[in-house]
Design a protein around this motif. Structure first.
Motif, PDB file in Angstrom:
ATOM      1  N   PRO A   1      30.916   9.083 -40.238  1.00  0.00           N
ATOM      2  CA  PRO A   1      30.400   8.720 -38.919  1.00  0.00           C
ATOM      3  C   PRO A   1      31.252   7.668 -38.224  1.00  0.00           C
ATOM      4  N   LEU A   2      32.004   6.911 -38.991  1.00  0.00           N
ATOM      5  CA  LEU A   2      32.851   5.870 -38.406  1.00  0.00           C
ATOM      6  C   LEU A   2      33.957   6.447 -37.519  1.00  0.00           C
ATOM      7  N   GLU A   3      34.247   7.748 -37.708  1.00  0.00           N
ATOM      8  CA  GLU A   3      35.249   8.395 -36.844  1.00  0.00           C
ATOM      9  C   GLU A   3      34.845   8.334 -35.376  1.00  0.00           C
ATOM     10  N   LEU A   4      33.537   8.280 -35.127  1.00  0.00           N
ATOM     11  CA  LEU A   4      33.039   8.269 -33.749  1.00  0.00           C
ATOM     12  C   LEU A   4      32.988   6.869 -33.150  1.00  0.00           C
ATOM     13  N   VAL A   5      33.233   5.864 -33.993  1.00  0.00           N
ATOM     14  CA  VAL A   5      33.109   4.479 -33.532  1.00  0.00           C
ATOM     15  C   VAL A   5      34.485   3.944 -33.127  1.00  0.00           C
ATOM     16  N   THR A   6      34.690   3.859 -31.824  1.00  0.00           N
ATOM     17  CA  THR A   6      35.922   3.278 -31.281  1.00  0.00           C
ATOM     18  C   THR A   6      35.526   2.343 -30.146  1.00  0.00           C
ATOM     19  N   LEU A   7      36.478   1.582 -29.644  1.00  0.00           N
ATOM     20  CA  LEU A   7      36.195   0.711 -28.507  1.00  0.00           C
ATOM     21  C   LEU A   7      35.693   1.529 -27.325  1.00  0.00           C
ATOM     22  N   GLU A   8      36.305   2.726 -27.135  1.00  0.00           N
ATOM     23  CA  GLU A   8      35.935   3.569 -25.993  1.00  0.00           C
ATOM     24  C   GLU A   8      34.537   4.146 -26.149  1.00  0.00           C
ATOM     25  N   THR A   9      34.226   4.671 -27.362  1.00  0.00           N
ATOM     26  CA  THR A   9      32.909   5.284 -27.537  1.00  0.00           C
ATOM     27  C   THR A   9      31.797   4.236 -27.545  1.00  0.00           C
ATOM     28  N   ALA A  10      32.126   3.018 -27.971  1.00  0.00           N
ATOM     29  CA  ALA A  10      31.118   1.939 -27.966  1.00  0.00           C
ATOM     30  C   ALA A  10      30.613   1.695 -26.540  1.00  0.00           C
TER      31      ALA A  10
END
Length: 486
Positions: free
Chosen positions: A148-157
């Motif tokens: 799930p960490l693949e979806l966690v970026t500065l942009e997606t946050a």
């Protein structure tokens, strides 16, 4: 270290994976059960007419460019691309249609002419959609769905709310006209779920539509398959057709061979680009990672009833791609997803490739492809196919104000039973697993078997999801994962 890699199936994802794996230096062989390659993207040729049996929309040209660029090539090295102008047309009633231009400024003007002030709203909506596209297609979809960490970026946050909202509500907050709402909801249908079940973030499909445009490869989508076949062979890949896979052999917890037409073919790595459920059925039960109950409870993208029709005259008042939304969208959607049954009044889509491509039909004639989305797993008998052809062709005549029935030279059909027979497709689905929130990224079936070493999967039931561009990406992702696991 060079490995013997055996690939099941020759669709877009398998061909893409074969190219990357061969580029890595492996010995790669593809086995296709049908007489021609391409998986669902095959061709039908009859009486001088040529039809794409499967995909007919060429969207996201940048994904194709990125694929070929990985091998220092360009799509134009293999096929000619034509940008459709207009992109497509949508019918809402008799001679009542909206034409979608091949550029955003004209589309904004069209929206404004239908609903005052909607052009400005569309411009803002598209800005957000482009931002989502840049995050998703240039980054997120190129991740292997492991964590799930693949979806966690500065942009997606910054966009976390868009993963929990839905496209349908978003569009209705901004637009009131039902025609505009349906046009904006249409692109997410490629993701295989109702707009009300599709996360807001997937508005990037609207940018794929209005921002990047709709294209046609000369001689049809099969040109892309032939291009990938040529590239694969240039890289040293071997391809066998008429090669039915009967079993995946496992020894000491490792996949080490496939049985092809009764013969054992050894391999260091086995990769299946066939239907995921079917691929696991080739394993002994104890090695299957997903139960029948698991598959039964997934949300599948629709199946389709397709007709390939040769007309002895040119068809009027239609574009290359024409959608028929003259009946209730929500009712048909319920008949697919909520209470699966044959729809009483189906929406349908028609494609006339000979409007763009003279090679699709003899001079003065027209090739027509008609598609009705259906729930997978429905009863499929000839009588129902005939009944539904009569329904849509009668409506087609009324809506476009012309007579076409007496100009039909031939028609061929393809439906649930054919998807099962030709592609071993689970319940005859046409597009794989829908991209709902609970079936996104790491929540989809894995590229790497959880129970068997050296066994991998690719295609529309795993990451990133349904559609041709995601299939190319899936092939790249699995090749990278294989290399990483050696």
């Amino acid at each position: 270290m060079k490995k013997e890699i055996k690939i099941i199936g020759s669709g877009f994802s398998s061909l893409a994976a074969s190219c990357y794996l061969a580029q890595q230096g492996h010995s790669v062989t593809i086995y296709e059960k049908n007489t021609t390659i391409g998986g669902r993207a095959r061709q039908l040729k009859k009486d001088g007419f040529t039809f794409d049996i499967g995909p007919t929309w060429y969207w996201m040209p940048d994904v194709f460019e990125r694929f070929f660029a990985d091998f220092s090539k360009k799509p134009s090295d293999y096929y000619e691309l034509i940008k459709l102008s207009p992109a497509y047309q949508v019918y809402f009633g008799v001679k009542e249609f909206v034409t979608i231009a091949d550029n955003l400024p004209e589309i904004i003007s069209t929206f404004d002419s239908i609903e005052k002030g909607s052009g400005e709203k569309l411009a803002a909506f598209m800005k957000e959609a482009q931002s989502n596209y840049d995050i998703a297609i240039k980054d997120l979809v190129y991740r292997p769905g492991i964590s799930p960490l693949e979806l966690v970026t500065l942009e997606t946050a910054k966009k976390v709310n868009q993963f929990f909202g839905n496209i349908s509500k978003d569009i209705r907050r901004k637009f009131n006209n039902p025609k505009l709402i349906q046009i904006l909801e249409f692109p997410v249908l490629f993701l295989g779920a109702k707009p009300s079940d599709t996360p807001s973030f997937y508005s990037f499909m609207n940018f794929a539509d209005f921002g990047l445009g709709t294209w046609h490869p000369k001689n049809g989508m099969y040109s892309v398959i032939l291009a990938m076949e040529k590239l694969a062979k240039e890289l040293g890949v071997t391809i066998h057709t008429n090669s039915n896979i009967e079993k995946i052999n496992v020894d000491n917890g490792k996949a080490n061979a496939i049985i092809v037409n009764g013969e054992i073919v050894n391999g260091d790595i086995i990769l299946s680009g066939a239907d995921y459920h079917h691929s696991e059925s080739l394993l002994d039960k104890k090695y299957r990672a997903y139960s029948e109950n698991y598959w039964e409870n997934r949300t599948f993208a629709p199946s389709s009833l397709l007709f390939y029709v040769g007309f002895d005259k040119k068809i009027e008042n239609v574009e290359h791609h024409t959608l028929f939304f003259d009946v209730d969208f929500d009712v048909h959607a319920r008949d697919i997803y909520d209470t699966p049954k044959w729809p009483e009044e189906p929406l349908f889509y028609a494609s006339f490739p000979s409007k763009t491509d003279t090679n699709a039909a003899p001079s003065g004639k027209e090739a027509g492809i008609f598609l009705i989305p259906l729930a997978p797993g429905l009863q499929d008998v000839p009588e129902l196919r005939e009944e539904y052809f009569e329904k849509i062709i009668s409506r087609f005549e009324k809506l476009t104000q012309q007579t076409v029935k007496d100009s039909i030279i031939f028609k061929e059909s393809f439906c649930v039973n054919d998807f099962i027979k030709e592609y071993n497709s689970y319940k005859g689905n046409a597009y794989g697993l829908a991209n709902t929130l609970m079936q996104t990224a790491f929540l989809r079936p894995k590229l790497k078997s959880k129970k068997v070493k050296n066994l991998f999967f690719t295609g529309q039931l795993t990451v990133p999801g349904p559609g041709v561009p995601p299939a190319l990406i899936s092939g790249k992702l699995v090749a990278e994962l294989i290399q990483k696991n050696l």
